[in-house]
Design an enzyme around this catalytic site. Sequence first.
Site, PDB file in Angstrom:
ATOM      1  N   GLY A  13      -9.198  25.502  -3.319  1.00  0.00           N
ATOM      2  CA  GLY A  13     -10.277  26.414  -3.663  1.00  0.00           C
ATOM      3  C   GLY A  13      -9.990  27.104  -4.986  1.00  0.00           C
ATOM      4  O   GLY A  13      -8.849  27.142  -5.462  1.00  0.00           O
ATOM      5  N   CYS A  14     -11.035  27.661  -5.579  1.00  0.00           N
ATOM      6  CA  CYS A  14     -10.875  28.306  -6.891  1.00  0.00           C
ATOM      7  C   CYS A  14     -10.043  29.588  -6.792  1.00  0.00           C
ATOM      8  O   CYS A  14      -9.089  29.784  -7.559  1.00  0.00           O
ATOM      9  CB  CYS A  14     -12.235  28.570  -7.518  1.00  0.00           C
ATOM     10  SG  CYS A  14     -13.426  29.407  -6.448  1.00  0.00           S
TER      11      CYS A  14
END
Length: 343
Positions: free
Chosen positions: A147-148
């Site tokens: 995920g970012c």
Amino acid sequence: MIKASIIGASGYVGVELIRLLLRHPEVEIVSIISSSSNQLSIDKTNPQFKKVSNLVFEEFKIEAIQEADVVFCALPHGISQEYVKIGYDIGKVVIDLSADFRYKDLQRYAKDYSQHKYPELLSKSAYGLCEINREEIKNAQIIGNPGCYPTSAILGLAPLLKNKLVDKNSIIIDSKSGVSGAGKKFDFAYSFCELDENFKAYSVTKHRHTSEIEEKCSFLFGEDLNLSFTPHLLPVKRGILSTIYANLIKKIDKNDLVEIYNEFYKDEYFIRIFEDELPELKYVRGTNFVDIGFEVDKKTNRVIIISCIDNLIKGAAGQAIQNMNIKFSLDEKMGLIMVGEYF
């Protein structure tokens, strides 16, 4: 040449994958798949591709990915695993940009998402945080792109966790993201009038990325840990800046941190350590870099870390391509050397 297919190619991340792969010297895009843009060409849906590409979106069918060596899956969690399974079954390397193959602990995944339909595939997958998990990535057929927010947070913390320099239950991660992190689907909360000249926290104490960050940080530390993660929405298009706080368990100063971080990341091209200033979003926008800076609060013996990424590149499409480069034994930097868009 590596032949690539992109499923979910019309979203923000999918379009970024197309843009970056078109400039990659060792990749040929053989199919771009999107049911919502079926039969439309990329230069019609996204005019910035005029005179660059006229690839045509198509609906998914197995034949569309049959020619590919690597399949990038840029679909939402839950939906994505169905296509990952198909790609895996026909022998493709699959790089999944949803949350479906990021976890080793099925209970964590089920708690924040849903029951996994193909738990047996998790043992075939690697967590695609390139700077931390390179050897597993090389040997995996399925790569779960991080995920970012976790990318920014984990890379900011990794040297301290690996060296056991912080109290494992004192970590607070305060992250601010641009709006593109919410995806392309319309939501009134992300409309211009709601966001412009505004700044807000959301999903406080219950953001799904918390469990991903905890699982990977626990692995680095060697023990289970608990942390606090609070995301915020900035009125900008792209970028994440994480401010991370943790209590040090021994007296060290900033010079010590510089030495620790430089040693830990000495062979990592995409990690830039800021010794004399702090990172800013504009330095990483449009790049695959992670910019990390820090200070020590001597009064409280607390470290404060600043970690910046472009959420669509190092937080998504760029890291996926970096994973592809690792998997196919290419120069890890290939297709990803870019200077930040300063203005």
